[in-house]
Write an enzyme that holds these catalytic residues in place. Sequence first.
Site, PDB file in Angstrom:
ATOM      1  N   GLU A  94       6.165   6.743  -9.041  1.00  0.00           N
ATOM      2  CA  GLU A  94       4.633   6.536  -8.762  1.00  0.00           C
ATOM      3  C   GLU A  94       4.017   7.310  -7.927  1.00  0.00           C
ATOM      4  O   GLU A  94       2.944   7.637  -8.232  1.00  0.00           O
ATOM      5  CB  GLU A  94       4.658   4.905  -8.818  1.00  0.00           C
ATOM      6  CG  GLU A  94       5.098   3.997  -9.825  1.00  0.00           C
ATOM      7  CD  GLU A  94       4.726   2.525  -9.401  1.00  0.00           C
ATOM      8  OE1 GLU A  94       3.693   2.285  -8.835  1.00  0.00           O
ATOM      9  OE2 GLU A  94       5.515   1.809  -9.664  1.00  0.00           O
ATOM     10  N   ASP A 129      -4.993  -3.409 -18.311  1.00  0.00           N
ATOM     11  CA  ASP A 129      -3.955  -2.369 -18.384  1.00  0.00           C
ATOM     12  C   ASP A 129      -4.097  -1.631 -19.880  1.00  0.00           C
ATOM     13  O   ASP A 129      -2.981  -1.215 -20.516  1.00  0.00           O
ATOM     14  CB  ASP A 129      -2.415  -2.949 -18.255  1.00  0.00           C
ATOM     15  CG  ASP A 129      -2.339  -3.588 -17.181  1.00  0.00           C
ATOM     16  OD1 ASP A 129      -2.783  -2.992 -15.839  1.00  0.00           O
ATOM     17  OD2 ASP A 129      -1.413  -4.357 -16.784  1.00  0.00           O
ATOM     18  N   HIS A 186       0.247   1.639 -13.301  1.00  0.00           N
ATOM     19  CA  HIS A 186       0.956   0.506 -13.715  1.00  0.00           C
ATOM     20  C   HIS A 186       2.309   0.816 -13.923  1.00  0.00           C
ATOM     21  O   HIS A 186       2.680   1.801 -14.681  1.00  0.00           O
ATOM     22  CB  HIS A 186       0.093  -0.165 -15.071  1.00  0.00           C
ATOM     23  CG  HIS A 186       0.885  -1.204 -15.681  1.00  0.00           C
ATOM     24  ND1 HIS A 186       0.652  -2.444 -14.980  1.00  0.00           N
ATOM     25  CD2 HIS A 186       1.688  -1.456 -16.576  1.00  0.00           C
ATOM     26  CE1 HIS A 186       1.312  -3.490 -15.652  1.00  0.00           C
ATOM     27  NE2 HIS A 186       1.943  -2.562 -16.620  1.00  0.00           N
ATOM     28  N   LEU A 236      -7.971  -9.022 -11.347  1.00  0.00           N
ATOM     29  CA  LEU A 236      -8.885  -8.581 -12.276  1.00  0.00           C
ATOM     30  C   LEU A 236     -10.133  -8.135 -12.104  1.00  0.00           C
ATOM     31  O   LEU A 236     -10.805  -8.955 -11.086  1.00  0.00           O
ATOM     32  CB  LEU A 236      -8.880  -9.565 -13.618  1.00  0.00           C
ATOM     33  CG  LEU A 236      -7.784  -9.830 -14.509  1.00  0.00           C
ATOM     34  CD1 LEU A 236      -8.038 -11.037 -15.342  1.00  0.00           C
ATOM     35  CD2 LEU A 236      -7.507  -8.515 -15.153  1.00  0.00           C
ATOM     36  N   VAL A 269       9.385   5.703  -6.589  1.00  0.00           N
ATOM     37  CA  VAL A 269       9.418   7.076  -6.119  1.00  0.00           C
ATOM     38  C   VAL A 269       8.666   7.804  -6.962  1.00  0.00           C
ATOM     39  O   VAL A 269       7.860   8.795  -6.599  1.00  0.00           O
ATOM     40  CB  VAL A 269      10.892   7.569  -5.924  1.00  0.00           C
ATOM     41  CG1 VAL A 269      10.814   8.851  -5.764  1.00  0.00           C
ATOM     42  CG2 VAL A 269      11.526   6.759  -5.304  1.00  0.00           C
ATOM     43  N   ASN A 279      -5.952   3.221 -12.550  1.00  0.00           N
ATOM     44  CA  ASN A 279      -4.948   2.305 -12.088  1.00  0.00           C
ATOM     45  C   ASN A 279      -3.805   2.843 -12.242  1.00  0.00           C
ATOM     46  O   ASN A 279      -3.405   3.917 -13.124  1.00  0.00           O
ATOM     47  CB  ASN A 279      -5.103   1.158 -12.755  1.00  0.00           C
ATOM     48  CG  ASN A 279      -4.288   0.049 -12.517  1.00  0.00           C
ATOM     49  OD1 ASN A 279      -3.913  -0.019 -11.320  1.00  0.00           O
ATOM     50  ND2 ASN A 279      -3.607  -0.639 -13.469  1.00  0.00           N
ATOM     51  N   GLY A 335       0.806  -1.315  -0.159  1.00  0.00           N
ATOM     52  CA  GLY A 335       0.037   0.051  -0.035  1.00  0.00           C
ATOM     53  C   GLY A 335       0.958   1.184  -0.012  1.00  0.00           C
ATOM     54  O   GLY A 335       0.421   2.457   0.472  1.00  0.00           O
ATOM     55  N   SER A 336       2.144   1.142  -0.739  1.00  0.00           N
ATOM     56  CA  SER A 336       2.922   2.480  -0.368  1.00  0.00           C
ATOM     57  C   SER A 336       2.251   3.564  -1.498  1.00  0.00           C
ATOM     58  O   SER A 336       2.190   4.607  -1.243  1.00  0.00           O
ATOM     59  CB  SER A 336       4.195   2.189  -1.031  1.00  0.00           C
ATOM     60  OG  SER A 336       4.445   1.965  -2.093  1.00  0.00           O
ATOM     61  N   ASN A 337       1.645   3.163  -2.701  1.00  0.00           N
ATOM     62  CA  ASN A 337       1.052   4.416  -3.374  1.00  0.00           C
ATOM     63  C   ASN A 337      -0.384   4.770  -2.608  1.00  0.00           C
ATOM     64  O   ASN A 337      -0.659   6.042  -2.674  1.00  0.00           O
ATOM     65  CB  ASN A 337       0.486   3.561  -4.890  1.00  0.00           C
ATOM     66  CG  ASN A 337       1.593   3.611  -5.836  1.00  0.00           C
ATOM     67  OD1 ASN A 337       2.132   4.755  -6.142  1.00  0.00           O
ATOM     68  ND2 ASN A 337       2.203   2.525  -6.082  1.00  0.00           N
ATOM     69  N   SER A 384       2.603   4.673 -15.330  1.00  0.00           N
ATOM     70  CA  SER A 384       1.266   5.114 -15.946  1.00  0.00           C
ATOM     71  C   SER A 384       0.314   5.207 -15.387  1.00  0.00           C
ATOM     72  O   SER A 384      -0.048   4.208 -14.606  1.00  0.00           O
ATOM     73  CB  SER A 384       1.112   4.391 -17.457  1.00  0.00           C
ATOM     74  OG  SER A 384       2.431   4.117 -18.367  1.00  0.00           O
TER      75      SER A 384
HETATM   76  C1  GAR Z   1       3.400  -0.757  -7.598  1.00  0.00           C
HETATM   77  O1  GAR Z   1       4.519  -0.649  -8.214  1.00  0.00           O
HETATM   78  C2  GAR Z   1       2.078  -0.774  -8.717  1.00  0.00           C
HETATM   79  O2  GAR Z   1       2.518   0.155  -9.815  1.00  0.00           O
HETATM   80  C3  GAR Z   1       1.878  -2.185  -9.109  1.00  0.00           C
HETATM   81  O3  GAR Z   1       2.246  -2.957  -7.700  1.00  0.00           O
HETATM   82  C4  GAR Z   1       2.929  -1.948  -6.980  1.00  0.00           C
HETATM   83  C5  GAR Z   1       2.212  -1.896  -5.678  1.00  0.00           C
HETATM   84  O4  GAR Z   1       2.827  -1.346  -4.796  1.00  0.00           O
HETATM   85  N1  GAR Z   1       0.781  -2.558  -9.572  1.00  0.00           N
HETATM   86  C6  GAR Z   1       0.632  -3.173 -10.563  1.00  0.00           C
HETATM   87  O5  GAR Z   1       1.651  -4.187 -11.060  1.00  0.00           O
HETATM   88  C7  GAR Z   1      -0.723  -3.471 -11.092  1.00  0.00           C
HETATM   89  N2  GAR Z   1      -0.890  -4.106 -12.474  1.00  0.00           N
HETATM   90  P1  GAR Z   1       2.144  -0.451  -3.486  1.00  0.00           P
HETATM   91  O6  GAR Z   1       1.267  -1.668  -2.867  1.00  0.00           O
HETATM   92  O7  GAR Z   1       3.237  -0.262  -2.458  1.00  0.00           O
HETATM   93  O8  GAR Z   1       1.519   0.564  -3.941  1.00  0.00           O
END
Ligand code: GAR
Length: 192
Positions: A176, A147, A111, A94, A174, A109, A15-17, A138
């Site tokens: 993202e 995607d 990606h 999905l 970083v 989303n 869950g960093s994003n 993206s």
């Molecule tokens: C992130 O890098 C995100 O872009 C990717 O998973 C990671 C989740 O990290 N998402 C995908 O690959 C979706 N197809 P996070 O849980 O720390 O945000």
Amino acid sequence: MADPVRVGILISGRGSNMASLVDASMAADSPYRVVRVLSNVEDAGGLAIATAAGVPIWARSHKGLKRAEFDALIDAELRAADVELVALAGYMRLLSPEFIAGWEGRILNIHPSLLPLYKGLDTHARAIAAGDAEAGCSVHVVTPELDDGPVIAQARVAIRPGDTPGSLADRVLVEEHKLYATALADYARRLR
Ligand code: GAR
């Protein structure tokens, strides 16, 4: 100022994003507010982060349910919370066509590739194996194809000699965090 757009975030992992989106939403002039964090993984690391930030969570394993059945539970929870915009943030499942149709133009989303390159998994390993000079991330609107929806924002990261998928992922992550917060805010502003 218009009321902030009510956002629900779907996660499956650390869950960093999601955390960076919640952080950005604390700004007084943020055009969105995160009102729910939902997960298909009951012990996803990001759930504790959301709780610590004061965002209500909902978590339930999808195991044993058909995709459309599980997505109907998510849909009900989002609607009960009056969510207007859904942000996928490392949601590694999905979504059913029924769910996506019910939220047309209202799911974003992030990606970890320069779409349309490298849809799906292992994006950084594939970019390195292809000898690409750059990778990136993206933000796109979600449509039924994986995607595939319209890209609304991208950030580029140079691939360095000796990069591994892990070292590259660290630098892309970083970007993202910055990109998603900006893109979600811009998109939320346009909904008002
Ligand atoms: C992130 O890098 C995100 O872009 C990717 O998973 C990671 C989740 O990290 N998402 C995908 O690959 C979706 N197809 P996070 O849980 O720390 O945000």
